[in-house]
Scaffold this active site. Structure first.
Site, PDB file in Angstrom:
ATOM      1  N   GLU A 105       0.786  -1.226   0.000  1.00 49.97           N
ATOM      2  CA  GLU A 105       0.000   0.000   0.000  1.00 49.97           C
ATOM      3  C   GLU A 105       0.825   1.287   0.000  1.00 49.97           C
ATOM      4  O   GLU A 105       0.377   2.308  -0.513  1.00 49.97           O
ATOM      5  CB  GLU A 105      -0.933   0.011   1.231  1.00 49.97           C
ATOM      6  CG  GLU A 105      -1.926  -1.132   1.262  1.00 49.97           C
ATOM      7  CD  GLU A 105      -2.978  -1.013   0.177  1.00 49.97           C
ATOM      8  OE1 GLU A 105      -3.309   0.112  -0.224  1.00 49.97           O
ATOM      9  OE2 GLU A 105      -3.464  -2.062  -0.288  1.00 49.97           O
ATOM     10  N   SER A 491     -38.309 -38.455  43.452  1.00 48.04           N
ATOM     11  CA  SER A 491     -37.734 -38.711  44.769  1.00 48.04           C
ATOM     12  C   SER A 491     -36.472 -37.909  45.054  1.00 48.04           C
ATOM     13  O   SER A 491     -35.988 -37.890  46.184  1.00 48.04           O
ATOM     14  CB  SER A 491     -37.433 -40.207  44.924  1.00 48.04           C
ATOM     15  OG  SER A 491     -38.638 -40.933  44.976  1.00 48.04           O
TER      16      SER A 491
END
Length: 864
Positions: A105, A491
């Site tokens: 770039e 239970s």
């Protein structure tokens, strides 16, 4: 002749003058043009400058950063947000990554002041020759300015603004800071913002592990992320990578060998998700909802980080235990057949896998739940009854008969067909099936469980959730059964009934008649005739044996005649249960209400920690984008030392030198530090600010219930857990009506864990699928992994408990010289006072005086 020569010389002299004159003119025009150009640039700068933001405002512009969720030991659980971004500093970026972006770039990045005159000349030439400015020529700083402040319009005005901002940025920030801003800001396609997120999305790597080829690939993406990213087009990405590598070679960032190696590296065209390190999607969703309530829609963009209470070791164990338990369950219920079937001709099998028909390869690409693998059977062997299958990548695997022989044909939820005798009874070529690896290193046939499970484990000392699993696979069902499924605990609820009974005058040696009972109940809209699961009656039974054997009739009589509804409900509500669990009819004694696995774990934690109420929580801390603490959990904690009232006669006082008066000098403290443990009676100032968990039952009550539940594991319905080889575990099984729900909950002083198994639509689990067979194995597997290497830890006997020798038949203190007696625990002041009576006869069974075998399981369904 002389005249002709002179004339010629005069012509040449005049020509030189003309050329010189034109040179002067051109130089003048050039200088004028340059001056005009410079003046124009300066004028343009002053024209656009007032409308430009200050460069330092970049510091104040927040980047959209997703919410990240972690375990308490730092493992990433999830990430929420449209933009994937992981902020990095310049020092965290490898040099070759920086070089790749500079080469691609802006090769003069380190020397220009924000704008590059060469780029400006190129843009000016484009303007003169084409009438417009094309892309190119912008420095990294200009691209950063554009990304933060400007549009993408290709106009002269925007170009001037871009340059002016770039100059300002260069004055405000160092080159390293600019590079870091650039690499964190830019878009790389596929929702990846910033180079670190891009490394994860495209290569499933942390930034520091990127190769030169991968760095060049990312640098090549920037000009057109939607076009050049490797997932979108591997060919375009390869071309761009070659361009970047060539630039790196020309500049001298890499040598020829590095260039050749990078160019020869195959491009990877695959999309990766967030680098999740710990699988806990149900917890992640709980956190996401909480954060949405706290912060609104910005929860997923403002960079929050949440640290949960999850322990990665325990969560991993929970994931494994739940999935393995459900896969075992579904094997028992029968094989439902292949996922699909395709015709495999000899021509197909003779071609390379990547040339097989598309529909076959797509079938292998379908989602495989719960860590299973989709495979296609290509051939079977009658010799050893094995099957060979291929997976999505064309790799072959062999399924031996040991991995196929379980597959009885599924008939219905209650029935499976006969065991298979050959591989042909199970699968054949062309079948698409699920397979799973085995501990033996082979493969086994598998199938997606239709039942579901949930597991919750929490720290009894403060209620922090250590692990939570809400189902087999979050991707298939996001319904969190750990918190949202309210089911009958059966239970498994009885310990709370027994705790209420002890609180209201009963003892663990209280004898209750285990005999038929008929109750007219308006709530149940019927005459209620509860029975034991075995259909037998055992006559007078001590409470300890009744809980060990999970006797239903004893629990009902204990609630109705020895405790009372009001007393029981008021007592049990303190454990954290809501109205759904605290129904006002006799089935409360058998867990006929509804509770979630989290509710049950919270309740069991009270027994585990010695009687204190703790609040389950999963968020430990919330941090902002700068690491600032926004929230820190301050849970109520169990603190027995805090409960003591200050005693003026015991409070430690200190002199001016820090020595305890009437105790011992400070330099001697080290000698007694381990033994000297002051409580609030001696040092109230130490415990004044502790956020203490409230006591909801007495320490004596908690100790007695713990001891009863340890007997459930030692010799009752939970005795399969003896395989763990620990003596500090207490637990209880549970099964609801028609075996629609299977439970097991258990704990020691460090960890309380509850497991539930059932169908979402409450269908029966099938014959024999009770808590001890279906839920308990999951609990055992989890606790085996969770407690590996941990010392045993159970509640010590508190003050106020005495051990008394009793007659096991009557529950009364034994007479002097009486044989066949046992020791039992009682609260002080609650040792029964009995008249001398003969041993009670067994009115219902022939084996008088013998202890019956433990019930295999219990089910309120058999009670009506």
């Amino acid at each position: 002749m002389q005249s002709r020569a002179k004339s010629h010389n005069n012509g040449r002299h005049k020509s030189k003058k003309r050329h010189f004159r034109w040179l002067i003119i051109l130089l003048g025009l050039g200088t004028t043009g340059i001056i005009a150009g410079v003046a124009g640039v300066i004028g343009a700068y002053f024209y656009v400058a007032p409308s430009l933001p200050a460069a330092e405002t970049i510091r104040d512009i927040p980047l959209q950063i997703p919410l990240r969720v972690f375990s308490r030991d730092g493992h990433l659980i999830a990430e929420f947000g449209e933009r994937r971004r992981i902020l990095v500093t310049y020092d965290e970026v490898p040099e070759h990554v920086v070089n790749a972006f500079i080469a691609a770039e802006d090769r003069r990045f380190w020397v220009h002041p924000g704008i590059d005159y060469r780029g400006l000349l190129r843009a000016f030439y484009q303007l003169v020759t084409t009438g417009e400015v094309e892309a190119g020529g912008s420095t990294l700083t200009q691209q950063l300015a554009r990304s933060y402040f400007l549009s993408l319009d290709r106009t002269v005005e925007r170009k001037f603004k871009e340059g002016a901002l770039a100059v300002r940025i260069e004055k405000e920030f160092t080159k390293e800071q600019i590079m870091a801003l650039f690499l964190n800001k830019m878009f790389f396609g596929q929702r990846a913002y910033g180079v670190s997120a891009a490394a994860q999305v495209y290569f499933n790597k942390p930034l520091q592990d990127l190769s030169i080829a991968e760095a060049a690939t990312l640098a090549g993406v920037l000009p057109a992320p939607s076009r050049y990213n490797p997932v979108r087009s591997a060919d375009e990405a390869t071309k761009r990578r070659g361009y970047v590598l060539g630039r790196m070679l020309d500049i001298g960032y890499i040598g020829r060998d590095d260039y050749d190696e990078a160019m020869a590296t195959p491009i990877e065209s695959r999309l990766y998700g967030t680098a999740v390190e710990l699988e806990a999607p149900y917890v992640a969703e709980m956190v996401r909802r909480d954060m949405l309530q706290r912060f609104g829609p910005s929860y997923s963009t403002d960079g929050y980080q949440v640290v949960t209470t999850l322990d990665s070791k325990l969560q991993t164990a929970a994931n494994y235990a739940v999935r393995n338990g459900l896969l075992e369950f579904t094997r028992r219920r029968g094989f439902r057949g292949p996922l699909g079937q395709y015709e495999l001709t000899p021509e197909i099998l003779a071609t390379p896998f990547d040339e097989w028909p598309l529909d076959i390869r797509q079938a292998l690409e379908q989602y495989a739940p719960g860590g299973l693998t989709v495979a296609l059977v290509v051939r079977t062997s009658e010799t050893d009854n094995s099957a060979v299958a291929v997976t999505r990548d064309g790799a072959e695997l062999t399924i031996p008969w040991s991995g196929l022989s379980w597959a009885k044909p599924f008939v219905d939820l209650a029935t499976a067909g006969p065991a298979p005798e050959t591989v042909a009874d199970v699968v054949g070529p062309g079948d698409v099936v699920l397979v799973m690896p085995t501990a033996a290193g082979t493969w086994a046939l598998a199938q997606l469980p239709q039942a579901q499970s949930a597991l919750v484990a929490l720290d009894p000392s403060d209620g922090s959730i250590s692990s939570l699993v809400g189902g087999f696979d979050f991707a298939i069902s996001k319904y969190n059964r750990a918190t949202q499924a309210f089911r009958q605990p059966g239970s498994a609820f009885k310990p709370f009934i027994y705790s209420a009974a002890l609180e209201h005058g009963n003892t663990v040696a209280t004898v209750i008649l285990d005999a038929p009972i008929v109750i007219s109940s308006s709530e149940l809209e019927a005459v209620w005739r509860p029975i034991n699961y075995s259909g037998r009656f055992y006559g007078p039974t001590r409470l300890r044996n009744a809980l060990v054997r999970s006797m239903n009739l004893v629990s009902v009589r204990l609630l109705l005649f020895e405790t009372g509804f009001g007393n029981a409900i008021n007592h049990i509500a303190r454990f954290g249960f809501g109205d759904a669990a605290l129904i006002r009819n006799g089935s409360l004694a058998l867990g006929g209400g509804n509770a979630s696995p989290l509710d049950m774990t919270q309740g069991y934690a009270v027994f585990a920690n010695g009687g204190h109420g703790v609040m389950p929580h999963v968020i430990d801390a919330i941090y902002g984008p700068e690491g600032e603490t926004l929230y820190r959990a301050d849970p109520e904690v169990v603190c027995p030392a805090c409960e003591a009232e200050p005693d003026p006669d015991r409070i430690i006082e200190y002199d001016d030198d820090g020595n305890a008066i009437d105790e011992f000098p400070l330099e001697q403290m080290a000698d007694v530090a381990l033994e000297f443990q002051p409580d609030a009676s001696m040092a109230p100032e130490i415990f004044a600010n502790v956020n203490t968990a409230p006591r909801v039952i007495t320490a004596q009550n908690a100790f007695l219930i713990q001891d009863l539940m340890r007997d459930v594991i030692r010799r009752g319905t939970g005795r399969r857990a003896l395989v763990l080889g620990r003596r500090d575990l207490s637990g209880k099984t549970g099964t609801s009506n028609d075996q629609r729900d299977a439970w097991f909950g258990g704990f020691n002083s460090d960890l309380a864990t509850v497991v539930w198994v059932g169908y979402d639509d409450s269908l029966p689990l099938g014959p024999g699928e009770e808590g001890s067979r279906t839920a308990l194995p999951i609990w055992i597997e989890f606790m085996r992994l969770a407690l590996r290497g941990a010392a045993e830890n159970q509640m010590p006997m508190p003050e106020g408990i005495v051990s008394v020798r009793i007659d096991p038949a009557t529950g009364c203190p034994a007479r002097a010289g009486q044989s066949g007696t046992i020791f039992e625990y009682f609260r002080e002041g609650h040792v029964p006072v009995c008249e001398d009576v003969d041993e009670l006869p067994d009115l219902f069974n022939d084996a008088s005086g013998a202890d019956p075998e433990p019930e295999e399981e219990e089910s309120p369904d058999d009670l009506f």
